[in-house]
Design an enzyme around this catalytic site. Structure first.
Site: not given
Length: 410
Positions: A278-280
């Site tokens: 995801g956003s990491v």
């Protein structure tokens, strides 16, 4: 004359018999005697110690005693059997059932891996048919704190999980052998000498810092409890060297007492399990954007109206953030902003950056079951696939891969 003749004949027969036994049949008789009394015993090899970077022990081997018996030599006396069963910590019925099960054999274990003191109490009973066997047992001072990383050995001191399994040939050492004489009851009469000395196993030094490992486990346990999570993973690395300083997992288990073990606790999730990050991944994708030179560092991206359509898919932000600079895209974790940037790059730019950082490749730790994750090759990618890759979807990574990728970008 008759008496002298008889004595002479008897002497001749006796001398002939002695000659037959001592000269002609000597090799055969000696080999048969040795086969009944001469034994080759194994000298157990001391398993190598595992230590942290500061020499603090993480896994050590301690001497133990295994008691075994020849069921056919055990006494029939009820009092002796009761005393033996009590010394072994068994009920008389369990003891009698075990002896009955092995009654046709000449070997059975009474109790494995006892402390020398406890075993000596049993041996002090001098029960016929009971014998000791020297062995080693693995002990883990850190307990559940580093259980999945170190792994465990079985009752025969052979690695079954973790680093104990990975480095089994190195840690195990080589058993020795000695020649001894035993009587018909298997008791040691004399030691004739060592044939081969036991070669102790090699010592393994890890990059792990035990103090940091304890703190990591403590903080992970607190975070799991606070968030009422089923489990968690924490990996700490030195960004300058790539060394893993701590690797903690929950749920865990106590390798020194595996009664009631939850099988979930055996997995080193940091290396074995993978997830869609995801956003990491946005900071790593942003690194590809900056390295490409296509987008200026001071560029501003319009994310209005907070969503966009690509290949019949809708990409959304939490809300409409309007115009954002590159730092703002990361600060607000804008999917729309990252997607617009990704579409300005070449088809393979972000994939090449992820591949350069080791994603989709084995970490190379040698840990059993370590995962390579998944980074699909850029073959006929659609615009939506390129966009989703930039904000962390369409690929899978392990916690170690993710931490390593962040370390490489320092």
């Amino acid at each position: 004359m008759f008496i002298l003749l008889a004595i002479g004949l008897a002497s001749a027969i006796l001398i002939g018999r002695i000659t037959l036994l001592q000269v002609i049949d000597r090799p055969f008789l000696q080999s048969q005697g040795d086969a009944r009394t001469l034994r080759h015993e194994t000298i157990p090899a001391h398993r190598g110690m595992i230590t942290d970077r500061n020499g603090e022990p993480l896994a050590i081997s301690t001497p133990v005693v295994t008691l075994w018996a020849n069921p056919q030599e055990l006494p029939e006396d009820a009092i002796q059997r009761v005393m033996l069963a009590q010394a072994l910590g068994m009920s008389l019925s369990d003891f009698e059932a075990r002896v009955a099960r092995f009654s046709e054999h000449e070997f059975m274990y009474l109790r494995r891996q006892m402390t020398p003191a406890a075993a000596q109490q049993v041996l002090n009973l001098r029960t016929p048919g009971v014998y000791p066997q020297r062995e080693y047992k693995r002990y883990y001072p850190a307990g559940e704190v580093a259980a999945q990383l170190l792994g465990v050995t079985n009752v025969d001191d052979v690695g079954q999980e973790g680093l104990e399994l990975s480095y089994q040939p190195y840690l195990a050492g080589r058993p020795g052998q000695r020649r001894v004489i035993k009587d018909r009851r298997g008791r040691l009469v004399r030691e004739l000498g060592v044939i081969n000395e036991a070669q102790p196993g090699g010592e393994l030094t890890l990059a792990i810092d035990q103090r940091i490992q304890y703190m990591a486990y403590r903080e992970l346990r607190a975070a799991v409890a606070e968030n009422e999570a089923d489990g968690g993973v924490l990996v700490m690395m030195d960004a300058r060297t790539g060394e893993v300083l701590a690797m903690a997992n929950l749920p865990s288990y106590n390798p020194n007492n595996r009664a009631g073990l939850d099988p979930r606790g055996l997995r080193n999730q940091a290396l074995v399990d993978v997830f869609e990050p995801g956003s990491v991944m946005k900071p790593l994708a942003m690194a590809a954007v900056l390295e490409s030179g296509v987008v200026d560092r001071n560029a501003v991206v319009d994310t209005s109206p907070g969503w966009m359509r690509l290949d019949q898919f809708t990409i959304r932000d939490f809300r409409n953030y309007g115009e954002l600079d590159l730092a703002g895209i990361l600060e607000h974790s804008s999917n729309v902003g990252m997607s617009r940037l990704a579409l300005r790059l070449s088809d393979t730019a972000i994939w090449e950056k992820y591949n350069q950082l080791g994603l989709g490749q084995a970490p190379g730790t040698g840990f059993p079951g370590e995962s390579t994750g998944s980074l699909p090759a850029p073959v006929r990618w659609s615009r939506s696939e390129r966009a989703t890759l930039s904000y962390g979807y369409g690929l899978s990574v392990s916690a170690v891969q993710l931490a390593s990728a962040y370390g490489a970008s320092q």
